[in-house]
Design an enzyme around this catalytic site. Sequence first.
Site, PDB file in Angstrom:
ATOM      1  N   HIS A  38       0.827  -1.209   0.000  1.00 20.50           N
ATOM      2  CA  HIS A  38       0.000   0.000   0.000  1.00 20.50           C
ATOM      3  C   HIS A  38       0.860   1.257   0.000  1.00 20.50           C
ATOM      4  O   HIS A  38       1.620   1.498   0.938  1.00 20.50           O
ATOM      5  CB  HIS A  38      -0.902   0.010   1.227  1.00 20.50           C
ATOM      6  N   ASP A  40       0.347   5.509  -1.156  1.00 19.64           N
ATOM      7  CA  ASP A  40      -0.603   6.522  -1.590  1.00 19.64           C
ATOM      8  C   ASP A  40       0.013   7.624  -2.444  1.00 19.64           C
ATOM      9  O   ASP A  40      -0.560   8.711  -2.564  1.00 19.64           O
ATOM     10  CB  ASP A  40      -1.279   7.156  -0.371  1.00 19.64           C
ATOM     11  N   GLU A 146      -8.723   1.394  -2.906  1.00 20.73           N
ATOM     12  CA  GLU A 146      -8.862   1.481  -1.452  1.00 20.73           C
ATOM     13  C   GLU A 146     -10.296   1.855  -1.074  1.00 20.73           C
ATOM     14  O   GLU A 146     -10.598   2.999  -0.771  1.00 20.73           O
ATOM     15  CB  GLU A 146      -7.875   2.487  -0.858  1.00 20.73           C
ATOM     16  N   HIS A 173     -13.512   1.516   3.199  1.00 20.14           N
ATOM     17  CA  HIS A 173     -12.505   2.432   3.723  1.00 20.14           C
ATOM     18  C   HIS A 173     -12.986   2.867   5.101  1.00 20.14           C
ATOM     19  O   HIS A 173     -13.339   2.014   5.930  1.00 20.14           O
ATOM     20  CB  HIS A 173     -12.247   3.605   2.773  1.00 20.14           C
ATOM     21  N   HIS A 214      -9.201  -2.065   7.069  1.00 23.76           N
ATOM     22  CA  HIS A 214     -10.263  -1.055   7.168  1.00 23.76           C
ATOM     23  C   HIS A 214     -11.636  -1.622   7.532  1.00 23.76           C
ATOM     24  O   HIS A 214     -12.539  -0.852   7.820  1.00 23.76           O
ATOM     25  CB  HIS A 214     -10.410  -0.236   5.879  1.00 23.76           C
ATOM     26  N   HIS A 235      -2.554  -3.028   4.775  1.00 25.10           N
ATOM     27  CA  HIS A 235      -1.861  -2.092   5.665  1.00 25.10           C
ATOM     28  C   HIS A 235      -2.555  -2.102   7.032  1.00 25.10           C
ATOM     29  O   HIS A 235      -3.348  -1.224   7.337  1.00 25.10           O
ATOM     30  CB  HIS A 235      -1.768  -0.689   5.061  1.00 25.10           C
ATOM     31  N   ASP A 343       2.114   2.164   3.833  1.00 25.31           N
ATOM     32  CA  ASP A 343       1.217   3.320   3.763  1.00 25.31           C
ATOM     33  C   ASP A 343       1.992   4.618   3.575  1.00 25.31           C
ATOM     34  O   ASP A 343       1.574   5.678   4.038  1.00 25.31           O
ATOM     35  CB  ASP A 343       0.293   3.414   4.974  1.00 25.31           C
TER      36      ASP A 343
END
Length: 398
Positions: A38, A40, A146, A173, A214, A235, A343
């Site tokens: 993961h 971003d 995600e 999420h 999540h 993550h 992350d």
Amino acid sequence: MKKLLPLFALVALSPAYAATPEETAREVLAKSPIIDGHNDTPHQIAELFDRDFSKFNLSALPADVLAKTHTDIRNARAGFLGGQFWSVYVDAALPKHEAVTRTIAQIDVVRQMIARYPENFAYASTAAEVERAMKAGKIASMIGMEGGHSIGDSLEILRQTYALGARYMTITHSLTTDWADSATDAPKHDGLSPFGFDVLAEMNRLGMIADISHVSEATMHDVLDKTTAPVLFTHSNARAITPHPRNVPDSVLKRLPQNGGVVMVTFVPGFTSPERRQWEFERSAVAGRAKTEFSGNPVGEKAAVDAWIAANPQPKATLAQVADHIDHIRKVAGIDHIGIGGDFGGVDELPVGLENVSTYPALFAELVRRGYSKSDLAKIAQGNAIRVMRGVEKAAGK
């Protein structure tokens, strides 16, 4: 008469010449570079540069930008990054049609990024393509959505995002959807709704990995009850170490050997450090009280919270605490069920010692100091993630 060992053999046997943990980590990662679950950076490209690739050079970003993305090619190479699931993230609160549109736009960001740096990135959609890319010295680049809100409650959109390259979807999420409960929102379905089970079945059929970071504990168990393929937590950390709802409870960790799934340990401070988690909980309580006490007075509200923070400095998460989570997952689930999902680019702050993608070797050196073998390190770095990809492909008949 006994033969004397040659000098080079004596040197090799001497403890003084034993490889350091750092050298061992780098030796392993040179052969088995990291596959991270993961990152971003695509979101940061959208936020900082409005998806305009003429405004930056990902080969080497300036320090102020790197402080937000935690990722550029120079540091990825230094950190032995071999494969990356690039996160396709859009706000969970968006209306359905807008979430779908923005998700497709974010997929395009990843595709553009790969195309603009072909000497470093190679698109990969299967385990074999990941291995081929790494063998060619490229960073294998995969796409992960995600949040289930990205498909707008539509199996047709799910199928089309798969066709566009998405190879995992995080079931939720931060918000509960119309078909699945989130870890950080009020539950509505006690896990998955009937349509949620339809989504999972279609993901299994397509060969799309179910990411159960999540999601609520009930959703985790529902997925594990019905999935025909291994899962990923792309993550998340161990809830027994840091009691955050985003982390994985032991009741779920114990089921991973049967499923074959993997927890890709993350570097998010609030998921990593128990002290940081408690601090965040207390800060939220202070903020809630200040909002009530200073209703209509935002200056007073902010001053009250700032005063509390000044009197209670924010604890820092550490690299060693990340290793503590790895230790716990190994104890409960086993070495075959651990990966890395930093992350990077998705948080404002990172643990001390893990400030950007160049720092992966420092974590692996810490694992060497804790007694992890070279085989263990290779599994954590990439072997377990590739096994999950193969398992998902096999379950889909691909």
